[in-house]
Design a protein around this motif. Structure first.
Motif, PDB file in Angstrom:
ATOM      1  N   GLU A  23      13.497  -3.880   8.037  1.00  0.00           N
ATOM      2  CA  GLU A  23      12.700  -2.683   8.295  1.00  0.00           C
ATOM      3  C   GLU A  23      12.692  -1.755   7.088  1.00  0.00           C
ATOM      4  O   GLU A  23      11.662  -1.166   6.735  1.00  0.00           O
ATOM      5  CB  GLU A  23      13.250  -1.954   9.526  1.00  0.00           C
ATOM      6  CG  GLU A  23      13.061  -2.700  10.828  1.00  0.00           C
ATOM      7  CD  GLU A  23      11.605  -3.005  11.113  1.00  0.00           C
ATOM      8  OE1 GLU A  23      10.753  -2.139  10.812  1.00  0.00           O
ATOM      9  OE2 GLU A  23      11.317  -4.109  11.606  1.00  0.00           O
ATOM     10  N   ALA A  24      13.840  -1.604   6.425  1.00  0.00           N
ATOM     11  CA  ALA A  24      13.908  -0.765   5.234  1.00  0.00           C
ATOM     12  C   ALA A  24      13.017  -1.318   4.129  1.00  0.00           C
ATOM     13  O   ALA A  24      12.339  -0.569   3.414  1.00  0.00           O
ATOM     14  CB  ALA A  24      15.351  -0.666   4.748  1.00  0.00           C
ATOM     15  N   ALA A  25      13.003  -2.652   4.004  1.00  0.00           N
ATOM     16  CA  ALA A  25      12.149  -3.275   2.993  1.00  0.00           C
ATOM     17  C   ALA A  25      10.676  -3.079   3.322  1.00  0.00           C
ATOM     18  O   ALA A  25       9.856  -2.837   2.416  1.00  0.00           O
ATOM     19  CB  ALA A  25      12.475  -4.769   2.895  1.00  0.00           C
ATOM     20  N   ARG A  26      10.340  -3.126   4.602  1.00  0.00           N
ATOM     21  CA  ARG A  26       8.946  -2.906   5.002  1.00  0.00           C
ATOM     22  C   ARG A  26       8.523  -1.474   4.729  1.00  0.00           C
ATOM     23  O   ARG A  26       7.394  -1.211   4.299  1.00  0.00           O
ATOM     24  CB  ARG A  26       8.770  -3.237   6.498  1.00  0.00           C
ATOM     25  CG  ARG A  26       9.027  -4.674   6.873  1.00  0.00           C
ATOM     26  CD  ARG A  26       8.039  -5.632   6.206  1.00  0.00           C
ATOM     27  NE  ARG A  26       6.667  -5.304   6.544  1.00  0.00           N
ATOM     28  CZ  ARG A  26       6.048  -5.697   7.655  1.00  0.00           C
ATOM     29  NH1 ARG A  26       6.711  -6.437   8.539  1.00  0.00           N
ATOM     30  NH2 ARG A  26       4.789  -5.372   7.885  1.00  0.00           N
ATOM     31  N   ILE A  27       9.434  -0.521   4.967  1.00  0.00           N
ATOM     32  CA  ILE A  27       9.133   0.886   4.691  1.00  0.00           C
ATOM     33  C   ILE A  27       8.890   1.104   3.202  1.00  0.00           C
ATOM     34  O   ILE A  27       8.053   1.921   2.795  1.00  0.00           O
ATOM     35  CB  ILE A  27      10.285   1.780   5.189  1.00  0.00           C
ATOM     36  CG1 ILE A  27      10.342   1.745   6.731  1.00  0.00           C
ATOM     37  CG2 ILE A  27      10.120   3.212   4.697  1.00  0.00           C
ATOM     38  CD1 ILE A  27      11.535   2.471   7.307  1.00  0.00           C
ATOM     39  N   ASP A  28       9.613   0.340   2.383  1.00  0.00           N
ATOM     40  CA  ASP A  28       9.438   0.452   0.927  1.00  0.00           C
ATOM     41  C   ASP A  28       8.192  -0.259   0.431  1.00  0.00           C
ATOM     42  O   ASP A  28       7.931  -0.283  -0.778  1.00  0.00           O
ATOM     43  CB  ASP A  28      10.661  -0.133   0.204  1.00  0.00           C
ATOM     44  CG  ASP A  28      11.883   0.761   0.348  1.00  0.00           C
ATOM     45  OD1 ASP A  28      11.704   1.953   0.631  1.00  0.00           O
ATOM     46  OD2 ASP A  28      13.013   0.257   0.174  1.00  0.00           O
ATOM     47  N   GLY A  29       7.436  -0.847   1.351  1.00  0.00           N
ATOM     48  CA  GLY A  29       6.155  -1.437   0.958  1.00  0.00           C
ATOM     49  C   GLY A  29       6.135  -2.947   0.856  1.00  0.00           C
ATOM     50  O   GLY A  29       5.105  -3.522   0.488  1.00  0.00           O
ATOM     51  N   LEU A  30       7.234  -3.615   1.174  1.00  0.00           N
ATOM     52  CA  LEU A  30       7.258  -5.068   1.098  1.00  0.00           C
ATOM     53  C   LEU A  30       6.662  -5.681   2.362  1.00  0.00           C
ATOM     54  O   LEU A  30       6.787  -5.139   3.454  1.00  0.00           O
ATOM     55  CB  LEU A  30       8.690  -5.575   0.921  1.00  0.00           C
ATOM     56  CG  LEU A  30       9.382  -5.278  -0.409  1.00  0.00           C
ATOM     57  CD1 LEU A  30      10.819  -5.781  -0.375  1.00  0.00           C
ATOM     58  CD2 LEU A  30       8.638  -5.913  -1.572  1.00  0.00           C
ATOM     59  N   THR A  31       5.991  -6.818   2.194  1.00  0.00           N
ATOM     60  CA  THR A  31       5.542  -7.583   3.350  1.00  0.00           C
ATOM     61  C   THR A  31       6.741  -8.340   3.930  1.00  0.00           C
ATOM     62  O   THR A  31       7.834  -8.325   3.362  1.00  0.00           O
ATOM     63  CB  THR A  31       4.460  -8.591   2.940  1.00  0.00           C
ATOM     64  OG1 THR A  31       5.024  -9.521   1.991  1.00  0.00           O
ATOM     65  CG2 THR A  31       3.265  -7.880   2.299  1.00  0.00           C
ATOM     66  N   LYS A  32       6.525  -9.015   5.059  1.00  0.00           N
ATOM     67  CA  LYS A  32       7.608  -9.804   5.630  1.00  0.00           C
ATOM     68  C   LYS A  32       8.062 -10.890   4.667  1.00  0.00           C
ATOM     69  O   LYS A  32       9.267 -11.149   4.516  1.00  0.00           O
ATOM     70  CB  LYS A  32       7.172 -10.429   6.959  1.00  0.00           C
ATOM     71  CG  LYS A  32       7.183  -9.456   8.123  1.00  0.00           C
ATOM     72  CD  LYS A  32       6.919 -10.182   9.439  1.00  0.00           C
ATOM     73  CE  LYS A  32       7.009  -9.196  10.605  1.00  0.00           C
ATOM     74  NZ  LYS A  32       6.763  -9.868  11.909  1.00  0.00           N
ATOM     75  N   MET A  33       7.103 -11.523   3.996  1.00  0.00           N
ATOM     76  CA  MET A  33       7.467 -12.551   3.028  1.00  0.00           C
ATOM     77  C   MET A  33       8.194 -11.939   1.842  1.00  0.00           C
ATOM     78  O   MET A  33       9.148 -12.518   1.315  1.00  0.00           O
ATOM     79  CB  MET A  33       6.213 -13.294   2.551  1.00  0.00           C
ATOM     80  CG  MET A  33       5.637 -14.240   3.590  1.00  0.00           C
ATOM     81  SD  MET A  33       6.828 -15.524   4.084  1.00  0.00           S
ATOM     82  CE  MET A  33       7.013 -16.408   2.543  1.00  0.00           C
ATOM     83  N   GLY A  34       7.741 -10.761   1.420  1.00  0.00           N
ATOM     84  CA  GLY A  34       8.421 -10.086   0.315  1.00  0.00           C
ATOM     85  C   GLY A  34       9.844  -9.709   0.683  1.00  0.00           C
ATOM     86  O   GLY A  34      10.779  -9.870  -0.117  1.00  0.00           O
TER      87      GLY A  34
ATOM     88  N   ARG B 160      12.984 -11.322  -1.372  1.00  0.00           N
ATOM     89  CA  ARG B 160      13.677 -10.374  -2.249  1.00  0.00           C
ATOM     90  C   ARG B 160      14.933  -9.778  -1.630  1.00  0.00           C
ATOM     91  O   ARG B 160      15.835  -9.333  -2.357  1.00  0.00           O
ATOM     92  CB  ARG B 160      12.710  -9.251  -2.652  1.00  0.00           C
ATOM     93  CG  ARG B 160      11.499  -9.742  -3.431  1.00  0.00           C
ATOM     94  CD  ARG B 160      10.602  -8.618  -3.867  1.00  0.00           C
ATOM     95  NE  ARG B 160      11.292  -7.697  -4.777  1.00  0.00           N
ATOM     96  CZ  ARG B 160      10.712  -6.626  -5.334  1.00  0.00           C
ATOM     97  NH1 ARG B 160       9.441  -6.361  -5.073  1.00  0.00           N
ATOM     98  NH2 ARG B 160      11.394  -5.846  -6.136  1.00  0.00           N
ATOM     99  N   ILE B 161      15.011  -9.775  -0.298  1.00  0.00           N
ATOM    100  CA  ILE B 161      16.164  -9.142   0.360  1.00  0.00           C
ATOM    101  C   ILE B 161      17.014 -10.167   1.120  1.00  0.00           C
ATOM    102  O   ILE B 161      18.221 -10.290   0.888  1.00  0.00           O
ATOM    103  CB  ILE B 161      15.703  -8.038   1.337  1.00  0.00           C
ATOM    104  CG1 ILE B 161      14.819  -7.006   0.618  1.00  0.00           C
ATOM    105  CG2 ILE B 161      16.923  -7.373   1.967  1.00  0.00           C
ATOM    106  CD1 ILE B 161      15.526  -6.262  -0.497  1.00  0.00           C
TER     107      ILE B 161
END
Length: 274
Positions: free
Chosen positions: A168-179, A183-184
């Protein structure tokens, strides 16, 4: 009290070392025998009588192409391991963290494939590979094995332990699910990925049934199949046979020892959850 604990620990280490040597003896004997001549079999001789002559015969005799077989095995194993490192984690992540219709059905299908011996589906695989024109090709030896149900299950179990807040934090930072996955989440699975790599490497490198079924041309033989095809030439030459065993086994041992710590961590981290 301290002296007693110290003595007990020393005895424990001695027992562990002795047990380790006991289990290692067959392979140590194999290595030793591969360096001696036939007349010295079952006797102890000094290093001055050891040589690489048996290995030299394998790599220089024009009757068989061991270097090509070794290269074929390396290419096949590398492709299969790389494919498993990409496809299995993606499938495991989808089953652990992505909601979609039929998710439970797909999961149980994956689990069911783990219960079916591969020998039972070898004929359908052969028919499909033949229809695609992939017999005696690296495509036929690798593409059907770029994923494994066991490894998908193992990766799913690990990804279930990854907190959803990371994604969720990665999505808030603008990453897609694949991203977020690449990356995470993917880097967090380092130990499980290495465990899967070791299992895939050893299983593919030593595979005999599938390569011997899908490739019957000597220039496409893998090492195990190729050495088996010439074993009758050395049926009574024990050192030559032992040299062949070392050639097929040593790469797996080296690969394992390089990543043994991560392998143990991965086994611990991939326990059943949820």
């Amino acid at each position: 009290m301290k002296e007693r604990k110290f003595t007990g620990r020393i005895l424990l280490y001695v027992a562990i070392i002795a047990l380790g040597l006991l289990f290692a003896m067959p392979f140590l004997y194999t290595i030793y025998t591969s360096f001696i001549s036939m007349r010295n079999v079952n006797t102890l001789v000094g290093p001055d009588q050891w040589s690489f002559a048996n290995y030299y015969v394998y790599f220089t005799n024009e009757a068989y192409d061991v270097p090509q077989w070794f290269l074929n095995t390396l290419i096949m194993t590398s492709i299969v391991v790389l494919g498993n490192l990409i496809i299995n984690p993606m499938a495991g992540f989808a089953l652990a963290k992505v909601d979609f219709k039929g998710k439970a059905v797909v999961y149980w299908i994956v689990v069911a494939t783990m219960m079916i011996p591969y020998h039972m589906i070898l004929i359908p695989v052969y028919v499909n590979v033949a229809q695609l024109g992939w017999l005696n090709t690296f495509k036929g030896l690798t593409i059907p094995f770029l994923y494994q149900g066991l490894y998908i299950f193992m990766m799913r179990q690990f990804f279930l332990s990854v907190p959803g807040e990371f994604i969720e934090a990665a999505r808030i930072d603008g990453l897609t699910k694949m991203g977020a996955f690449w990356r995470i989440v993917y880097p967090l699975a380092n130990s499980s990925l290495i465990t899967m790599s070791i299992l895939a490497f050893s299983g593919t490198w030593n595979s005999y049934l599938v390569p011997s079924t899908l490739a019957n041309s000597p220039d496409k033989y893998v090492l195990v199949v190729g050495l088996n095809s010439v074993k009758d030439l050395f049926f009574e030459n024990t050192p030559m046979i032992m040299a062949g065993v070392v050639l097929t086994t040593l790469p797996i041992l080296v690969f394992f020892f390089l990543f043994q710590r991560q392998y143990i961590e991965g086994i611990s981290a991939s326990g059943v959850k949820g």
